[in-house]
Design a protein around this motif. Structure first.
Motif, PDB file in Angstrom:
ATOM      1  N   TYR A  23       0.808  -1.227   0.000  1.00 26.03           N
ATOM      2  CA  TYR A  23       0.000   0.000   0.000  1.00 26.03           C
ATOM      3  C   TYR A  23       0.842   1.279   0.000  1.00 26.03           C
ATOM      4  O   TYR A  23       0.306   2.377   0.129  1.00 26.03           O
ATOM      5  CB  TYR A  23      -0.904   0.020   1.243  1.00 26.03           C
ATOM      6  N   VAL A  24       2.139   1.149  -0.154  1.00 24.51           N
ATOM      7  CA  VAL A  24       3.061   2.263   0.068  1.00 24.51           C
ATOM      8  C   VAL A  24       2.761   3.473  -0.808  1.00 24.51           C
ATOM      9  O   VAL A  24       2.569   4.589  -0.307  1.00 24.51           O
ATOM     10  CB  VAL A  24       4.518   1.802  -0.130  1.00 24.51           C
ATOM     11  N   LYS A  25       2.757   3.298  -2.101  1.00 27.28           N
ATOM     12  CA  LYS A  25       2.664   4.463  -2.983  1.00 27.28           C
ATOM     13  C   LYS A  25       1.328   5.179  -2.855  1.00 27.28           C
ATOM     14  O   LYS A  25       1.275   6.417  -2.837  1.00 27.28           O
ATOM     15  CB  LYS A  25       2.934   4.039  -4.429  1.00 27.28           C
ATOM     16  N   SER A  26       0.232   4.432  -2.742  1.00 27.50           N
ATOM     17  CA  SER A  26      -1.078   5.080  -2.642  1.00 27.50           C
ATOM     18  C   SER A  26      -1.228   5.822  -1.324  1.00 27.50           C
ATOM     19  O   SER A  26      -1.810   6.922  -1.273  1.00 27.50           O
ATOM     20  CB  SER A  26      -2.198   4.052  -2.808  1.00 27.50           C
ATOM     21  N   LEU A  27      -0.684   5.266  -0.237  1.00 22.93           N
ATOM     22  CA  LEU A  27      -0.847   5.924   1.060  1.00 22.93           C
ATOM     23  C   LEU A  27       0.129   7.081   1.246  1.00 22.93           C
ATOM     24  O   LEU A  27      -0.225   8.087   1.875  1.00 22.93           O
ATOM     25  CB  LEU A  27      -0.711   4.910   2.196  1.00 22.93           C
ATOM     26  N   LEU A  28       1.323   6.984   0.714  1.00 20.80           N
ATOM     27  CA  LEU A  28       2.223   8.150   0.765  1.00 20.80           C
ATOM     28  C   LEU A  28       1.624   9.306  -0.023  1.00 20.80           C
ATOM     29  O   LEU A  28       1.731  10.471   0.382  1.00 20.80           O
ATOM     30  CB  LEU A  28       3.605   7.786   0.224  1.00 20.80           C
ATOM     31  N   ALA A  29       0.968   8.990  -1.142  1.00 20.50           N
ATOM     32  CA  ALA A  29       0.307  10.044  -1.921  1.00 20.50           C
ATOM     33  C   ALA A  29      -0.855  10.645  -1.138  1.00 20.50           C
ATOM     34  O   ALA A  29      -1.081  11.864  -1.176  1.00 20.50           O
ATOM     35  CB  ALA A  29      -0.186   9.478  -3.250  1.00 20.50           C
ATOM     36  N   LEU A  30      -1.593   9.816  -0.405  1.00 17.09           N
ATOM     37  CA  LEU A  30      -2.690  10.324   0.409  1.00 17.09           C
ATOM     38  C   LEU A  30      -2.176  11.241   1.517  1.00 17.09           C
ATOM     39  O   LEU A  30      -2.737  12.315   1.756  1.00 17.09           O
ATOM     40  CB  LEU A  30      -3.469   9.166   1.028  1.00 17.09           C
TER      41      LEU A  30
END
Length: 355
Positions: free
Chosen positions: A235-242
């Motif tokens: 989930y790293v990229k989607s949550l860092l973007a969030l």
């Protein structure tokens, strides 16, 4: 002075290969995995695979960097990998279990190291596993910077191995997510899992042993073998973007739903004065979990404390940010459910209640 009898002979010279360790196989593995590791490199890597230690320069974008580390394995899911002779997904599992853990504090994963232990090194199997590790690192945006392959005769049966992984990330000190801002009225969002991830597999294998199913049977549009071996979602990229998109304390808390399920992982990020109430009717239990519950006659409470039940990550935000967060995560490819709310703590109740 005694002399050897005419019938004696000098013992044959022994090699490491005679003892069960093939140095040439180890060298061949390193050559096989270098291209996969190279795909994961970041500009901060000064020296990676091949040296005694890997060098990584911390980016100057951080004013007060805090390093966040995590380590984990794949557990008994590897037993199914041996049974099914499928080794292409457990590497991603290994990465996911650590990078998703450090992510919940707002950390960006920087680099990853792996440990592969076996009794006899099969280069093709090991390379397949490490290629999966590299794929997981690409999904997480971190560098596969080093690792260790240990061939230990008599420690493991032929064809079996074990894995451990180590992730290091960084977060700005002022941006650490620690749950302190969570308060009654906040919303609990659940991000869909890709399957059982890498938890509860001792129970899964017990159920499989008892049910003796056809591995090709349909499980929600895919064979059972694919369903149980599906790699853990990263989930790293989607949550860092969030986190970047909401800014400030927009993301108040996150929980990686691993061993302990929903009921034991969400409390790890909650202040003492609040509790989370989860509505199990707010999402559909995926077919794999429905089958496991039915075949194992597993109670609902046990399901919620062993498995992720279709929710691999929880994100807690203010009610005013819930819709925006859902849209941002959906645009990043996540399936998001509004699964619960934060309430004032009720004495005598668990800190997370699934209804």
């Amino acid at each position: 002075m005694a002399t050897p009898s005419s019938g004696s002979s000098t013992p044959s010279a022994l090699t490491y290969r005679d003892a069960g360790v093939d140095i040439d196989a180890g060298d061949a593995l390193v050559d096989r995995i270098k291209p996969a590791a190279k795909r994961t490199m970041r500009p901060e890597v000064l020296a990676g695979i091949g040296g005694f230690g890997a060098l990584f320069e911390l980016s100057k974008k951080y004013r007060e960097p805090v390093l966040v580390s995590g380590t984990d394995g794949v557990g008994t899911k590897v037993k199914l990998a041996f049974q099914l002779n499928r080794h292409d997904t457990v590497g991603q599992d290994l990465v996911a279990m650590s990078v998703n853990d450090i992510l919940v504090q707002g950390a960006e994963p920087l680099f990853f190291l792996d440990y592969f232990a076996c009794g006899r090194l099969d280069v093709n199997t090991a390379a397949t596993v490490v290629e999966g590790i590299a794929r997981g690192c690409e999904l997480a945006g971190c560098a596969l910077i080093g690792g260790e392959t240990a061939e230990m005769p008599s420690m493991y049966p032929d064809g079996e191995y074990d894995l451990a992984g180590f992730a290091v990330g960084a977060v700005e000190k002022s941006a650490i997510i620690d749950g302190r801002a969570i308060q009654p009225g906040d919303v609990v969002l659940g991000l869909a899992s890709s399957g059982a991830h890498s938890n509860g597999y001792s129970l899964i294998r017990k159920i499989l042993d008892r049910a003796k199913p056809d591995w090709a049977m349909d499980m929600g549009g895919r064979p059972l073998a694919d369903a149980v071996m599906a790699p853990t979602r990263i989930y790293v990229k989607s949550l860092l973007a969030l986190i970047a998109g909401l800014g400030g304390e927009g993301v108040k808390g996150m929980a990686h739903i691993t061993g302990g399920g929903l009921t034991e992982n969400i409390p790890r990020v909650l202040p003492e004065n609040v509790m989370a109430t989860i509505d199990s009717a707010s999402w559909t239990l995926p077919p794999l979990f429905q089958w496991l519950q039915r075949e194992g006659n597993v109670a609902a409470a046990e399901m919620h404390r062993v498995f992720n039940c279709g929710i691999g990550m929880v994100v807690i935000v203010a009610a005013t940010d819930a819709e925006r967060a859902t849209q941002m995560l959906g645009a990043a490819g996540e399936t998001v459910h509004r699964i619960g709310r934060i309430e004032a703590r009720v004495e005598g109740l668990a800190q997370t209640v699934v209804r």
